[in-house]
Design a protein around this motif. Structure first.
Motif, PDB file in Angstrom:
ATOM      1  N   GLY A  91      44.442  -3.988  18.239  1.00 41.45           N
ATOM      2  CA  GLY A  91      44.602  -3.954  16.792  1.00 41.45           C
ATOM      3  C   GLY A  91      44.121  -2.687  16.123  1.00 41.45           C
ATOM      4  O   GLY A  91      44.083  -2.616  14.890  1.00 41.45           O
ATOM      5  N   ILE A  92      43.726  -1.695  16.889  1.00 45.11           N
ATOM      6  CA  ILE A  92      43.254  -0.430  16.318  1.00 45.11           C
ATOM      7  C   ILE A  92      44.036   0.713  16.946  1.00 45.11           C
ATOM      8  O   ILE A  92      44.135   0.820  18.159  1.00 45.11           O
ATOM      9  N   GLU A  93      44.605   1.546  16.098  1.00 45.73           N
ATOM     10  CA  GLU A  93      45.287   2.740  16.588  1.00 45.73           C
ATOM     11  C   GLU A  93      44.275   3.877  16.645  1.00 45.73           C
ATOM     12  O   GLU A  93      43.677   4.251  15.641  1.00 45.73           O
ATOM     13  N   THR A  94      44.087   4.420  17.840  1.00 48.07           N
ATOM     14  CA  THR A  94      43.120   5.492  18.045  1.00 48.07           C
ATOM     15  C   THR A  94      43.837   6.757  18.461  1.00 48.07           C
ATOM     16  O   THR A  94      44.545   6.779  19.470  1.00 48.07           O
ATOM     17  N   ASN A  95      43.690   7.813  17.663  1.00 50.67           N
ATOM     18  CA  ASN A  95      44.256   9.121  17.983  1.00 50.67           C
ATOM     19  C   ASN A  95      43.114  10.080  18.305  1.00 50.67           C
ATOM     20  O   ASN A  95      42.207  10.283  17.492  1.00 50.67           O
ATOM     21  N   THR A  96      43.157  10.671  19.489  1.00 54.24           N
ATOM     22  CA  THR A  96      42.133  11.620  19.912  1.00 54.24           C
ATOM     23  C   THR A  96      42.769  12.985  20.160  1.00 54.24           C
ATOM     24  O   THR A  96      43.760  13.086  20.885  1.00 54.24           O
ATOM     25  N   LEU A  97      42.213  14.006  19.531  1.00 56.25           N
ATOM     26  CA  LEU A  97      42.609  15.389  19.788  1.00 56.25           C
ATOM     27  C   LEU A  97      41.445  16.084  20.469  1.00 56.25           C
ATOM     28  O   LEU A  97      40.299  16.004  19.994  1.00 56.25           O
ATOM     29  N   GLU A  98      41.725  16.770  21.551  1.00 56.95           N
ATOM     30  CA  GLU A  98      40.675  17.459  22.299  1.00 56.95           C
ATOM     31  C   GLU A  98      40.984  18.948  22.376  1.00 56.95           C
ATOM     32  O   GLU A  98      42.048  19.347  22.838  1.00 56.95           O
ATOM     33  N   PHE A  99      40.031  19.756  21.915  1.00 54.71           N
ATOM     34  CA  PHE A  99      40.154  21.211  21.950  1.00 54.71           C
ATOM     35  C   PHE A  99      39.182  21.759  22.992  1.00 54.71           C
ATOM     36  O   PHE A  99      38.013  21.371  23.011  1.00 54.71           O
ATOM     37  N   THR A 100      39.664  22.640  23.852  1.00 58.59           N
ATOM     38  CA  THR A 100      38.766  23.327  24.778  1.00 58.59           C
ATOM     39  C   THR A 100      38.758  24.813  24.429  1.00 58.59           C
ATOM     40  O   THR A 100      39.782  25.371  24.012  1.00 58.59           O
ATOM     41  N   PHE A 101      37.593  25.452  24.613  1.00 51.75           N
ATOM     42  CA  PHE A 101      37.378  26.820  24.166  1.00 51.75           C
ATOM     43  C   PHE A 101      36.958  27.704  25.338  1.00 51.75           C
ATOM     44  O   PHE A 101      36.369  27.232  26.317  1.00 51.75           O
ATOM     45  N   SER A 102      37.216  28.984  25.204  1.00 55.57           N
ATOM     46  CA  SER A 102      36.821  29.928  26.245  1.00 55.57           C
ATOM     47  C   SER A 102      35.314  30.156  26.245  1.00 55.57           C
ATOM     48  O   SER A 102      34.721  30.446  27.284  1.00 55.57           O
ATOM     49  N   ASN A 103      34.671  30.015  25.074  1.00 61.24           N
ATOM     50  CA  ASN A 103      33.222  30.133  24.929  1.00 61.24           C
ATOM     51  C   ASN A 103      32.741  29.050  23.965  1.00 61.24           C
ATOM     52  O   ASN A 103      33.543  28.493  23.205  1.00 61.24           O
ATOM     53  N   PRO A 104      31.448  28.736  23.966  1.00 56.32           N
ATOM     54  CA  PRO A 104      30.952  27.709  23.051  1.00 56.32           C
ATOM     55  C   PRO A 104      31.328  28.002  21.603  1.00 56.32           C
ATOM     56  O   PRO A 104      31.271  29.143  21.148  1.00 56.32           O
ATOM     57  N   ALA A 105      31.701  26.947  20.880  1.00 55.33           N
ATOM     58  CA  ALA A 105      32.172  27.096  19.502  1.00 55.33           C
ATOM     59  C   ALA A 105      31.071  26.756  18.507  1.00 55.33           C
ATOM     60  O   ALA A 105      30.315  25.796  18.683  1.00 55.33           O
ATOM     61  N   ALA A 106      30.986  27.551  17.453  1.00 55.32           N
ATOM     62  CA  ALA A 106      30.184  27.208  16.276  1.00 55.32           C
ATOM     63  C   ALA A 106      31.157  26.618  15.266  1.00 55.32           C
ATOM     64  O   ALA A 106      32.184  27.223  14.966  1.00 55.32           O
ATOM     65  N   PHE A 107      30.870  25.430  14.739  1.00 49.96           N
ATOM     66  CA  PHE A 107      31.903  24.763  13.942  1.00 49.96           C
ATOM     67  C   PHE A 107      31.315  23.971  12.782  1.00 49.96           C
ATOM     68  O   PHE A 107      30.121  23.671  12.732  1.00 49.96           O
ATOM     69  N   SER A 108      32.200  23.652  11.834  1.00 46.87           N
ATOM     70  CA  SER A 108      31.878  22.794  10.689  1.00 46.87           C
ATOM     71  C   SER A 108      32.885  21.658  10.653  1.00 46.87           C
ATOM     72  O   SER A 108      34.049  21.831  11.024  1.00 46.87           O
ATOM     73  N   VAL A 109      32.434  20.489  10.192  1.00 51.44           N
ATOM     74  CA  VAL A 109      33.310  19.326  10.038  1.00 51.44           C
ATOM     75  C   VAL A 109      33.072  18.754   8.655  1.00 51.44           C
ATOM     76  O   VAL A 109      31.925  18.519   8.266  1.00 51.44           O
ATOM     77  N   PHE A 110      34.140  18.526   7.891  1.00 48.58           N
ATOM     78  CA  PHE A 110      33.984  17.889   6.583  1.00 48.58           C
ATOM     79  C   PHE A 110      35.299  17.248   6.164  1.00 48.58           C
ATOM     80  O   PHE A 110      36.361  17.529   6.716  1.00 48.58           O
TER      81      PHE A 110
END
Length: 659
Positions: free
Chosen positions: A365-384
């Motif tokens: 009963g739950i639709e789950t969408n997962t996006l996975e990003f892989t990087f060449s080096n560790p990422a500094a990131f923001s989420v909002f």
């Protein structure tokens, strides 16, 4: 200015087998620095983090990676050097801290169900003052390349990976860095008012505070609840140790596993509220106010909002214009105005998005969408989140590898990619109004970042079905997830050689048996004594989609006189459930000669991150001698399990009648 160095907050490995004091180059004047006072050690529940509890400012050398263990001139110590090394026969690691004094005598920590056999802290030498911490383990159990020392001017921590459990640097083991699991009400404490953000985002005023003492009480809550004594165990996943002003913002430093909740904003005056989930704030920082901003004069207020949530409040005319950037080692955050973040060079190390993968699950009963990003080096990131969009800002990423952007559009056609600066990419993901929750996860090396968006399908009426030739009753249409607190390397609270994990598992199995006898479908988060993370427990429940979730624990306090039973809830849909179960437990309190400590709205991880109505029951205090003797008996455990089971059944029956 580079905000995050490639090895931000982690000193380079020192391979010295022995302490080898080295004199510095000639300098005309040395200013002595008072030695730091080391109190004791704290061990976290995940068995891979040790915090050194100290008093006084740590004065690290200008170059923290300098492989020098001491610095003296005519007996004057001017820095706190921190070195590590490894010894053989038997296998052990050590960490030395110079210009340090141990409070009291040597301490030996005998650890149970841990990869570490024992840890000893002692005064290794005087003049020079060196405190040594020795970690004893079985050869091969510790991955020495992942034995790291983290330090800043407020705290020292040791992180290590072991070969018995998932290593902390395993890129396949993702930690939740951001989660928008909704609270029914979020309260912000600031100056002389308490402002409440209600469900419909309306701002109200309540509980005007008359003086700073009352405000301290609101921030600190109850000391017993904020830092419950569980032997040497930390009650959180992250320890926020220091805050420092930068040229254009604030740097917040800590150790452990960082996890953010969505920021929210208040007006009159303008404030941005940042909550760090499962975080304990250093007591030296609680109720502190820091003024920063060269021209605008913003202030940052810090407080321990609840037992497991640290709160940062920015006030000022431009409060809404601030962004939170997570460091590539997931240990620290930089808070600055949007334009300053865009203009700043976040790290020396640039990265590209190597691959984009997607996963979909429409079950239960739950639709789950997962996006996975892989990087060449560790990422500094923001989420909002803003205006029904999820924003992922990668602050040291300048491009996609061939085909990666096309794969993103194929997986998420509504996605937009914007280059907000020469070295920064923004990915915008529109989300449905039916979205249940959003989580962003990262591997410990920040080379893999996942975003998980769950959308709830309309509820379906339960149907009468035939299973294995037996007509299902109302009761066996219900599902209950039972969580035995702690387990494996996490023994929980301890007294006189008695472990909380053994009591909770025994009672959980009794509850399971009682409910099965009533034809209720049950799922245990652990069926035997093993280590199961808090998030894994939540995942088991969320995948099962039960009607209710119950977590069973034993309480503990530094005050051995305290005793009684508590029931905790957090989400609005769990209050009636908690009340029903607690009322059923209370029928036995006179017979048990225990105290009704009541209901508590508490943001424990498992009852905050499970989607079903969820409660956590503290069945008594292991720290109280009389209560401990009672709750280890089979008779009391059977009675507790019966009361919990009957309370759950009463709630489920009442819930069924209301449908």
């Amino acid at each position: 200015m580079v905000l995050f160095a490639p090895l931000f907050g982690i000193s380079k490995a020192f391979a010295a087998e022995e302490i080898a004091p080295t004199a510095p180059a000639a300098v005309s004047v040395y200013k002595p620095v008072p030695p730091i006072k080391i109190i004791d050690l704290k061990f976290d529940n995940s068995d891979n983090l040790v915090l050194i509890n100290s008093q006084g400012q740590i004065n690290l050398p200008p170059d923290k990676t300098e492989e020098t263990s001491n610095e003296e001139t005519d007996g004057i110590q001017i820095h706190n050097y921190i070195t590590k090394g490894f010894l053989k026969d038997p296998a052990r690691a050590y960490v030395d801290i110079t210009n340090a004094i141990l409070a009291g005598s040597s301490k030996n920590y005998e650890l149970k169900n841990s990869v570490l056999k024992s840890v000893k802290i002692s005064q290794f030498s005087l003049n020079p003052n060196i405190v040594r911490i020795v970690f004893n383990y079985k050869a091969g159990d510790i991955i020495t390349s992942n034995f790291n020392v983290l330090a800043n001017n407020k705290t020292v921590a040791i992180r290590y990976a072991n070969s018995l459990n998932v290593p902390i640097n395993n890129a396949d083991k993702n930690q939740i860095i951001y989660s928008n699991t909704e609270d029914s009400k979020r309260t912000v404490f600031f100056e002389n008012t308490t402002s409440v953000l209600s469900d419909n985002n309306a701002i109200g005023q309540e509980n005007t505070l008359d003086n700073s003492t009352q405000l301290n009480q609101m921030f600190e809550k109850n000391n017993e609840q904020i830092v419950p004594e569980k032997e040497y165990k930390l009650q959180s996943k992250f320890y926020l140790s220091s805050v420092s002003k930068m040229q254009n913002g604030i740097m917040v430093k800590g150790a452990g596993f960082l996890s953010l909740k969505p920021v929210f904003f208040l007006e009159n005056p303008n404030r941005m509220v940042i909550d760090l989930d499962d975080t304990v704030l250093s007591r030296s920082l609680r109720n502190r106010t820091i003024t920063f901003g060269e021209n605008s004069g913003e202030t940052l207020k810090l407080g321990q909002n609840s037992a497991n949530v640290a709160r940062l409040v920015i006030q000022g005319a431009d409060a809404k214009n601030y962004r939170v950037v997570i460091s590539p080692d997931l240990q620290n955050i930089f808070i600055a105005k949007r334009q300053d973040v865009i203009n700043a060079k976040i790290t020396e190390t640039q990265s590209i998005i190597k691959t984009v993968r997607g996963f979909k699950d429409n079950s239960k009963g739950i639709e789950t969408n997962t996006l996975e990003f892989t990087f060449s080096n560790p990422a500094a990131f923001s989420v909002f989140e803003e205006n029904r969009n999820l924003y992922l800002d990668f602050n040291n990423v300048n491009s996609f590898a061939a085909g990666a952007n096309e794969e993103l559009i194929k997986l998420y056609p509504e996605a937009k990619t914007i280059k907000i600066a020469l070295d920064k990419l923004r990915i915008v993901l529109p989300v449905s109004e039916n979205t249940l929750n959003i989580q962003t996860k990262a591997s410990a090396d920040a080379k893999t970042i996942q975003t998980v968006i769950k959308t709830k399908e309309p509820p379906k009426e339960k149907e009468q079905v035939i299973s294995k030739g037996k007509e299902q009753t109302i009761s066996n249409l219900y599902k209950v997830v039972i969580d035995a607190g702690h387990g494996g390397s996490d023994v929980g609270a301890t007294r006189d050689g008695i472990y909380e994990k053994n009591i909770t598992l025994a009672i959980a199995k009794m509850v399971e048996k009682n409910l099965k006898n009533k034809d209720v479908q049950t799922t245990m988060t652990l069926e035997k004594d093993k280590t199961v993370s808090l998030q894994e427990r939540c995942d088991i429940s969320n995948d099962t989609r039960p009607d209710v979730f119950v977590s069973i624990h034993v309480n503990s306090s530094v005050n051995d006189a305290i005793y009684g039973v508590e029931t905790h809830w957090w989400k609005a849909d769990s209050k009636d459930y908690a009340n029903t179960v607690h009322t059923n437990l209370a029928k036995n309190f006179n017979k048990w000669k225990t105290k009704d400590r009541g209901l508590f709205k508490s943001q424990f991880y498992v009852i905050n991150h499970t989607e079903a109505p969820a409660i956590l029951v503290e069945i008594g205090f292991i720290s109280n001698e009389n209560e401990r003797k009672a709750i280890i008996t089979q008779k009391r455990q059977l009675e507790i399990a019966k009361a919990i089971s009957e309370g759950i059944m009463n709630y489920l029956k009442n819930k069924g009648q209301k449908k």
